[in-house]
Scaffold this active site. Structure first.
Site, PDB file in Angstrom:
ATOM      1  N   ASP A  48      42.058  51.881  35.077  1.00  0.00           N
ATOM      2  CA  ASP A  48      42.241  51.334  36.417  1.00  0.00           C
ATOM      3  C   ASP A  48      42.828  52.371  37.377  1.00  0.00           C
ATOM      4  OD1 ASP A  48      41.451  48.986  35.258  1.00  0.00           O
ATOM      5  OD2 ASP A  48      43.207  47.823  35.868  1.00  0.00           O
TER       6      ASP A  48
ATOM      7  N   HIS B 220      45.269  53.343  32.494  1.00  0.00           N
ATOM      8  CA  HIS B 220      45.169  53.836  33.866  1.00  0.00           C
ATOM      9  C   HIS B 220      44.923  55.341  33.840  1.00  0.00           C
ATOM     10  CE1 HIS B 220      47.483  50.093  34.104  1.00  0.00           C
ATOM     11  NE2 HIS B 220      47.035  49.972  35.351  1.00  0.00           N
TER      12      HIS B 220
END
Length: 519
Positions: A331, A472
């Site tokens: 992400d 992430h």
């Protein structure tokens, strides 16, 4: 039908053409060993004087001889291949298959996968159950191509398929399969076959295809010669006498090329069915080889690294109904760390799913384009990362539409899924978003910067079949952890897939909340 399974079954004609199976033979304790083949005949020393000695007598032709087994290449020679593993276990039986395929979609990979899928599904079907992929069942999992252990815990009834790479040189690949079946109270049986692929010509053929039609009896006569010379059969005996052409070709299915000839493995009648391997020099086989056989021996003799056709990571087919899949997702990017992460994923041939922010895509459109070009999946993660449940309807729509446009501008197409920041959504948000909503079931909490080891442990140990792992690509520790995560998941037996890949390429409909793949 998932892409991998559909493609595999579309090659049924290829399987029928090249899967010439050897008859079942008794299992032996003789384990495969590497062989370089007999040394070539010595050549005269060019530096010696012509008057110093008479011209040397030509060395005799090498002869067929019994050897420990066919060659087996290690991971240092097979890194370009894609490891595969499918396994299942119940209280009463276990079934597993390890194999390797060239990168991308190839006739060889599709035919081999279809061959093993057919064998495993038939085996469990005999027991009246459906196939359920499992993990943690085979030592080493799918971390290395055709290199690992067997079932971690033996069981009375099992079908175990192991593979070894006998040649990987230039465009030539040769893979040997051993299908061993064990049942309580019944003598174990094994079928062995070698499959070949020539990436330069696209040819795919079985071990018996090394020889020209009609030459089978002459090849087996050389094998018998080697067995006699090695004391495996009595002088004058010929264990292959009287066999028909089909039976002869079936016996030659286990033919492994070496730089100096071919190792042919058959059952030896003198040893009550035990396996015997005979190295037959290429110089003797020359007139009996087919055109593809001559090409294969020349390729093995040439050496060099295996060079398959180019294929991006996303082209590697995976059928998540046949093998257990996990999706690693990232992400908030693209960030300055994303290009290095993509390098790593390309090197490991590990597909991933990236949920990108529109503002970051606008800043780094080239990185977003590379994500898509490499075959990874790209998803919408809003423009500025708000909690969508706290926005007005028009703001929610704007966050999504603006990001869709940025992705389309960078890659040529919009995202086909979205992930709400913080995983926060409700029925209203999902009704407003014209995309499936993808969250996760494994949270590495890498945003806490817990250290590489903690990120690896959470991603690997908490995953189960169908898991979607949250990370992430804005944290250096996460990028540093990815190689160990990939290896750890594969060692457990998982295949990596994009989120869409877990659904056979067709995600659930718009507004559907997805936290994992099918199980």
């Amino acid at each position: 039908m998932p892409r991998g399974r559909e493609a595999a079954h579309s090659r049924a004609s290829v399987v029928a053409a090249i899967a010439v199976l050897a008859p079942a033979i008794a299992l032996t304790g003789c384990s495969p060993a590497g062989i370089a083949g007999p040394s070539p005949a010595s050549e005269p020393d060019a530096s010696s004087s012509a008057s110093a000695a008479p011209e040397p007598t030509p060395a005799p032709l090498p002869v067929p001889q019994v050897v420990p087994g066919p060659p087996r290449l290690g991971p240092d020679r097979t890194g370009a291949l894609v490891p595969r593993l499918a396994a299942m276990r119940t209280d009463t039986f276990a079934a597993s298959a390890r194999w390797a395929t060239p990168p991308g979609v190839t006739e060889f990979g599709e035919a081999l996968t279809a061959r093993l899928e057919e064998a495993l599904l038939a085996y469990v079907g005999e027991r009246g159950v459906g196939w359920q992929p499992g993990v943690d069942l085979v030592a080493g999992g799918a971390a290395e191509a055709c290199w690992g252990g067997s079932l971690t815990t033996p069981i009375a009834a099992s079908l175990t398929v192991d593979c070894s790479i006998v040649v990987a040189s230039g465009p030539l690949l040769g893979e040997r399969l051993s299908l061993a079946r064990r049942e309580a109270g019944v003598a174990p049986s094994v079928v062995r076959e070698v499959w070949y692929a020539d990436a330069a010509t696209g040819a795919v053929f079985g071990g018996a295809g090394l020889y020209a039609a009609g030459q089978e009896s002459r090849v087996l006569a050389l094998v018998a010669e080697g067995l006699r010379a090695g004391g495996r059969i009595e002088p004058g005996d010929d264990p292959f006498a009287g066999l028909g052409a089909d039976a002869q070709r079936a016996l030659l299915a286990d033919s492994a090329v070496t730089p100096a000839g071919v190792v042919i493995t058959t059952a030896s009648a003198a040893d009550a069915g035990r396996v015997a391997s005979v190295h037959v020099p290429g110089r003797l086989l020359g007139p009996m080889l087919s055109e593809q056989g001559r090409t294969a021996l020349a390729g093995a003799a040439a050496g060099g690294d295996y060079a398959p056709a180019d294929a991006v990571v996303g082209d590697d087919p995976v059928d998540c109904s046949f093998v257990p899949c996990v999706s690693i997702t990232f992400d908030d990017g693209p960030s300055s760390l994303t290009p290095g992460l993509l390098d790593l994923l390309d090197r490991e041939r590990a597909p991933a799913t990236f949920f990108v922010q529109g503002s970051a895509v606008q800043t780094s459109p080239d990185v977003a384009a590379r994500i898509v070009a490499s075959g990874h999946q790209i998803g919408n993660h809003t423009w500025r990362h708000p909690n969508l449940t706290k926005l007005e309807d028009d703001e929610v729509k704007k966050e999504i539409s603006r990001t869709q446009q940025a992705i389309a501008n960078a890659t040529g197409a919009g995202a086909t899924s979205m992930r709400p920041p913080y995983g926060a959504s409700n029925a209203k948000v999902r009704d407003l978003v014209d995309l499936p909503v993808i969250v996760w079931d494994v949270d590495t909490r890498d945003w806490e910067d817990p250290g590489v080891d903690a990120v690896v442990d959470r991603a690997v140990t908490q995953s189960s079949r169908g898991s979607i792992v949250l990370m992430h690509d804005t944290h250096q520790e996460t990028v540093d952890a990815v190689p160990a995560i990939i290896r750890g998941l594969r060692e457990r037996g998982f295949a990596l897939s994009t989120v869409a890949g877990q659904f056979g390429g067709a995600l659930p409909g718009p507004g559907t909340l997805v936290s994992r793949g099918p199980r």
